[in-house]
Write a protein that holds these residues in place. Structure first.
Motif, PDB file in Angstrom:
ATOM      1  N   ALA A  97       0.823  -1.209   0.000  1.00 48.63           N
ATOM      2  CA  ALA A  97       0.000   0.000   0.000  1.00 48.63           C
ATOM      3  C   ALA A  97       0.854   1.255   0.000  1.00 48.63           C
ATOM      4  CB  ALA A  97      -0.939  -0.019   1.203  1.00 48.63           C
ATOM      5  N   SER A 116       2.398   2.283  -3.242  1.00 47.45           N
ATOM      6  CA  SER A 116       1.499   3.028  -4.132  1.00 47.45           C
ATOM      7  C   SER A 116       1.554   4.513  -3.821  1.00 47.45           C
ATOM      8  CB  SER A 116       0.065   2.509  -3.979  1.00 47.45           C
ATOM      9  OG  SER A 116      -0.037   1.169  -4.416  1.00 47.45           O
ATOM     10  N   THR A 169       2.946   7.646  -6.324  1.00 44.35           N
ATOM     11  CA  THR A 169       2.244   8.905  -6.567  1.00 44.35           C
ATOM     12  C   THR A 169       3.194  10.087  -6.379  1.00 44.35           C
ATOM     13  OG1 THR A 169       0.170   7.915  -5.808  1.00 44.35           O
ATOM     14  CG2 THR A 169       0.275  10.323  -5.878  1.00 44.35           C
ATOM     15  N   SER A 223      -5.663   7.351  -3.904  1.00 50.68           N
ATOM     16  CA  SER A 223      -6.323   6.344  -3.065  1.00 50.68           C
ATOM     17  C   SER A 223      -5.581   5.031  -3.221  1.00 50.68           C
ATOM     18  CB  SER A 223      -7.791   6.181  -3.455  1.00 50.68           C
ATOM     19  OG  SER A 223      -7.907   5.700  -4.783  1.00 50.68           O
ATOM     20  N   VAL A 224      -5.680   4.218  -2.210  1.00 50.15           N
ATOM     21  CA  VAL A 224      -4.991   2.939  -2.229  1.00 50.15           C
ATOM     22  C   VAL A 224      -5.848   1.909  -1.502  1.00 50.15           C
ATOM     23  CG1 VAL A 224      -3.723   3.439  -0.095  1.00 50.15           C
ATOM     24  CG2 VAL A 224      -2.804   1.760  -1.713  1.00 50.15           C
ATOM     25  N   SER A 280     -10.942   1.136   0.041  1.00 57.28           N
ATOM     26  CA  SER A 280     -10.154   2.208  -0.564  1.00 57.28           C
ATOM     27  C   SER A 280      -9.883   3.292   0.458  1.00 57.28           C
ATOM     28  CB  SER A 280     -10.901   2.791  -1.769  1.00 57.28           C
ATOM     29  OG  SER A 280     -10.156   3.819  -2.356  1.00 57.28           O
TER      30      SER A 280
END
Length: 975
Positions: free
Chosen positions: A843, A846, A850, A921-922, A933
């Motif tokens: 997570a 991610s 970004t 969002s992850v 999410s």
């Protein structure tokens, strides 16, 4: 003790700072570089292909096979090598076959098996004999059999040497000097004759006059596997009238002026006609031709098409079931006064022709079957050169059936009014695969194996054999079902003699246990040359002749040799003696379904009542990069030696080395078709260079790492390091599964994915700062080095079966410098498997992506980043890697690769000039296992601190000074 001195030396115009580290003074731009833990290794990135010969010598490639055979282990693995022909230079097909086998053998060795693998060569037969005789312009008919055999043996020996050298260069593991087998070895020949005799004793081998595939160009019988089909062969197509002499029962009234029409593409076989066959389950019709007034007998469903072909108009007179033709007969069209019967047959097809089939028992397998069923005569009127004998009449006697007889027979039919139509017909026709000339079918006294008596049991045995690809079993069944007998005699001299003697007066064969044993013992002692060199009195002593009163002088030696497919098909009895005459695996190309796979199966089932293999792997053929078959005319032939050693022009044909060749062939979809070409090898080379560079990086950063003292336990490792080991554990299990299922392309894909996607782009990029800048013996650095050690161990061992040169070279640069193949398979500890940690890091990666995407990754140190989220689960993930609100040294800051990282529930800082705000969002798994999410936002701002000239991050409190982390690392905590 380390002293750091910030003092200016020299002229104010040439200021040079100085630092004292461990008693040494460093100046100029190297003042910090020498305090970093920069990689050090002699492992080179370029030129692997040139070093492979040295690697093979230093690492003992030639001794590895014999070494592993001496190891005590409870596990054994036997791969039986199908022998390639010793009749040419090594080609890409050889490379595919040998390399696939070697990948499997080396994997088995790493997994603790004692590998049994004896490379072999098929040394007999027509391919070698013809090439040997073509080396000099001399009439081979003038040479004696011993002279021909000597030339063939020398030719085969030279070809073996060339092929063996190539196999060594490709890194194939075997005992090359004394551990190979050759079908011309006397011990091998003797073993083969024992199999022959056992099958003869069991009644599977017999002598008979049968139509066989015959090559006039090489004057020998051929097996189906020795044929190739020319799709553009042109044959004369003729439709012929046979005057009906009699029809049975109520059909008799239609027999006047009636002709049975047949179609054939072998007019020369018309004089050998003995019957006309029909299909009893189909309907037939008598039709009247409007133009000629004559009546023709045709299959009812062929009437319209025949009218179109002949350009006639037909009127149906009567139709009836084919079974009503039983008992009818016709006059022969070229032999006056001869009648031939109308006979039922299952092989009659309605897709072409007339529905009535011309039947010449001497010249067709189905025709022969009809002859046996209905006791038709079988005459041989064509000799070994394809020439008609005098008994066919003066018009055809002495004529070649392939070049002259067709035209003569057609003219005979035209003159007597029997020819309905003539045209050319382009179709697929069998050719001798060595001479590239068309064959014929002719009757000959040959030795046969009754495969019909073996194949049912053979099919049962196949049910217990594991096979890949999935259609392999059906292919084996198809080839077996279509084989009722196997002609095993050949009319050549370069091979193993059939140990039979013939009575001079009766032509009856003499073949007994005593005679075969005697000949076998002579061959085992002297080699098969003795059959031609010794007189019949020594080969067949009078005492071995069972009939009293007979003498050796009453017999002659047989002149036939055994089919080379019997040579190689009986290899299991000689090569697998140490493995209970059964291999764990046979691996060959798809052309062996009807050849070596089948002949090995038939001989083993006949003698041992089982298959000679437990598993069967079948690979496809090699094609060029565009999927085309390779040919010299197209100029697309790939020479494996050019791939490995380079061509004359090294710019267009560079030296890639054996590992590039091995990798490309392993990664291909080898169960179907294997594409190779210059562009594909260039791409493969780039992939291997990436792997080399990664291994080089591992070795460079492990120069001061001793696993016996510096390896950190899993519990002490930092979170990102544990995450990398989790990924490595997942990789290791998938690679092992792929090897076990022979999915080598899956292995190359997995290692490429791991190195490109996880190690290079993520882990090494993230860890570089810690590796270089932390104290050399700190937990932070040792934790990372421990992971690099495990990565090196697992990755190198996992690719070692495919790229043994690269793997051995990497292990040469370890402190112990031991062969990778003597150390066993890799071990991934179960503690490495951390799915919960993987969820957290997955997570947060991610979030990292970004951030990096927003500011372009190489510039991440120029920024501070604030991660803001109200999601409790995601916030917990963030705080697990960073307890402080803001940090430049936390695990999270390391992961983000920013100078400072802040974690907050609400955005506490206000955007400033040059700042960037992004949202994302992850997916995060909740406690009940459901992924939800989680929203987050990033505030990315130019770094607030000064540039540290040692670690290159903006974390220094004052300009031109190291940051506190670097001061601590350089001083060892003394400052």
């Amino acid at each position: 003790m380390l002293r750091i001195c910030w003092k200016t030396w020299g002229s104010p115009l040439k200021l040079k700072n100085c630092i004292m580290v461990r008693g040494k003074r460093y100046f100029s731009s190297k003042k910090y570089a020498d305090t970093l833990n920069l990689p050090k290794t002699t492992f080179e990135l370029w030129g692997a292909g040139k070093r492979e010969e040295d690697i093979r010598r230093v690492c003992g490639f030639s001794e590895l096979y014999s070494w592993q055979r001496k190891q005590e282990t409870g596990k054994a693995f036997c791969l039986h090598d199908g022998p390639p022909y010793a009749n040419g230079d090594p080609h890409i097909g050889h490379a595919l076959n040998k390399i696939l086998k070697d990948v499997i053998n080396r994997y088995k060795l790493l997994r603790g098996y004692r590998v049994h693998y004896k490379p072999g060569w098929d040394c007999h037969g027509l391919p070698i004999e013809l090439k040997a005789l073509s080396e000099k312009e001399e009439d081979f008919r003038k040479l004696s059999p011993p002279e021909i055999r000597r030339k063939a043996r020398n030719f085969a020996a030279k070809a073996i040497d060339r092929q063996m050298e190539a196999f060594k260069k490709w890194g194939i593991m075997a005992e090359w000097e004394s551990g190979c087998y050759y079908t011309f070895d006397k011990e091998y020949e003797a073993s083969q004759l024992r199999i022959f005799h056992q099958m003869y004793q069991k009644g599977f081998i017999y002598r008979d006059l049968k139509p066989v595939n015959w090559s006039p160009s090489s004057r020998t019988a051929l097996a189906e596997a020795e044929l190739e089909y020319n799709p553009n062969h042109v044959s004369p197509s003729i439709y012929v009238k046979f005057p009906v002499s009699k029809l049975p029962g109520k059909l008799a009234e239609y027999s006047t002026n009636l002709h049975a029409a047949i179609w054939t593409t072998t007019p020369w076989t018309i004089p050998a006609n003995e019957a006309i066959c029909y299909m009893p389950a189909k309907d037939y019709s008598v039709v009247r031709c409007a133009e000629t007034g004559e009546n023709l007998l045709l299959a009812a469903e062929r009437v319209e098409e025949m009218a179109e072909i002949l350009g006639k108009k037909f009127e149906r007179i009567v139709s009836f079931g084919g079974s009503e033709l039983e008992g009818g007969s016709c006059f022969h069209p070229t032999i006056s006064g001869k009648t031939v019967p109308l006979l039922p047959a299952a092989h009659v097809k309605m897709s072409m022709g007339t529905g009535l089939v011309h039947t010449a028992p001497a010249h067709g397998p189905e025709d022969y079957g009809i002859a046996v069923q209905f006791n038709l005569p079988l005459h041989c009127t064509v000799d070994e050169d394809g020439i008609f004998s005098p008994e066919v009449g003066q018009d055809l006697a002495g004529k070649n059936v392939l070049t002259e007889a067709n035209d003569i027979v057609i003219e005979m039919l035209r003159c007597n009014g029997s020819l309905l139509k003539q045209s050319n017909y382009v179709h697929s026709y069998p050719y001798d695969w060595r001479t590239k000339q068309p064959i014929i079918i002719r009757p000959s006294k040959q030795w046969f194996i009754n495969t019909g008596a073996i194949k049912d049991r053979a099919l049962e045995c196949l049910e217990n054999v594991e096979m890949l690809p999935s259609h392999a079993l059906n292919s084996m069944r198809t080839y077996l079902d279509g084989r009722t007998f196997w002609c095993i005699s050949r009319q050549r001299v370069w091979g193993v003699p059939i140990p039979v003697f013939y009575n001079k007066e009766t032509d009856e064969p003499l073949l007994t246990s005593e005679s075969v044993s005697h000949v076998t013992s002579l061959i085992e002692k002297h080699g098969s040359d003795c059959w031609w060199n010794l007189p019949v009195e020594e080969l067949l002593p009078d005492s071995l002749i069972p009939k009293s009163g007979s003498k050796s002088k009453d017999f002659v030696k047989g002149e036939d040799i055994l089919d080379i497919w019997f040579d190689s098909g009986s290899s299991w009895s000689h090569v697998l003696k140490d493995s209970d005459e059964q291999a764990d695996l046979y691996l060959e190309g798809e052309d062996q379904y009807g050849a070596w796979f089948q002949t090995s199966l038939l001989t083993s089932v006949a003698v041992k009542d089982r298959a000679p293999y437990r598993s069967l792997l079948v690979h496809g053929f090699t094609l060029d990069g565009e999927g085309r078959k390779m040919s010299k005319s197209l100029g697309n032939v790939v020479d494996p030696d050019v791939v490995v050693s380079g061509g004359k022009n090294k710019k267009t044909d560079p030296v890639y080395g054996a590992d590039v060749l091995r990798w490309r062939l392993a990664e291909s979809s080898w169960l179907t078709r294997v594409q190779v070409g210059p562009e594909l090898f260039a791409m493969t080379n780039q992939n291997i260079l990436k792997i080399r560079n990664t291994i080089r990086y591992f070795l460079g950063n492990l120069y001061d790492f001793d696993p016996t003292s510096d390896l950190r336990p899993h519990a002490d490792l930092l979170p990102i390091d544990k995450y990398m080991l989790h990924l490595l554990h997942d990789y290791g299990s998938k690679v092992a599964t792929a090897y076990d299922s022979y999915e080598f392309g899956e292995i190359t894909a997995k290692v490429t994915e791991l190195i490109h996607g996880k190690i290079s782009a993520f882990y090494l990029d993230t860890m570089k700062d810690r590796l270089y800048c932390e104290a050399y013996d700190s937990l932070e650095r040792r934790s990372c080095q421990s992971v690099l050690h495990h990565l090196l161990e697992v990755i190198v061992r996992s690719i070692a079966p495919i790229t043994p040169h690269l793997a051995e070279e990497a292990f040469m640069h370890r402190p112990d410098a031991v062969s990778v193949f003597k150390t066993g398979w890799f071990h991934c500890d179960s503690s490495w498997h951390q799915p919960e940690l993987a969820a957290v890091l997955g997570a947060l990666c991610s979030v990292r992506e970004t951030f990096l995407a927003a500011i372009h990754a190489p510039r991440s140190r120029e920024y501070d980043v604030t991660v803001c989220t109200n999601d409790i689960q995601l916030l917990g993930y963030l705080q697990a890697l960073q307890e402080e609100t803001t940090s430049s040294t936390s695990h999270l800051s390391e992961l983000m690769m920013a100078s400072f990282t802040t974690v907050a529930m609400e955005m506490e800082r206000s955007p400033t000039e040059g700042s960037i705000q992004v949202a994302g969002s992850v997916g995060v798994p909740s406690t009940n296992g459901v992924t939800s999410s989680a929203e987050y936002s990033l505030l990315i701002q130019p770094a607030s601190h000064h540039h540290c000239k040692r670690c290159r991050k903006r974390t220094a409190e004052m300009p031109n000074q190291p940051c506190s982390r670097c001061l601590l690392a350089m001083s060892g905590g003394w400052e």
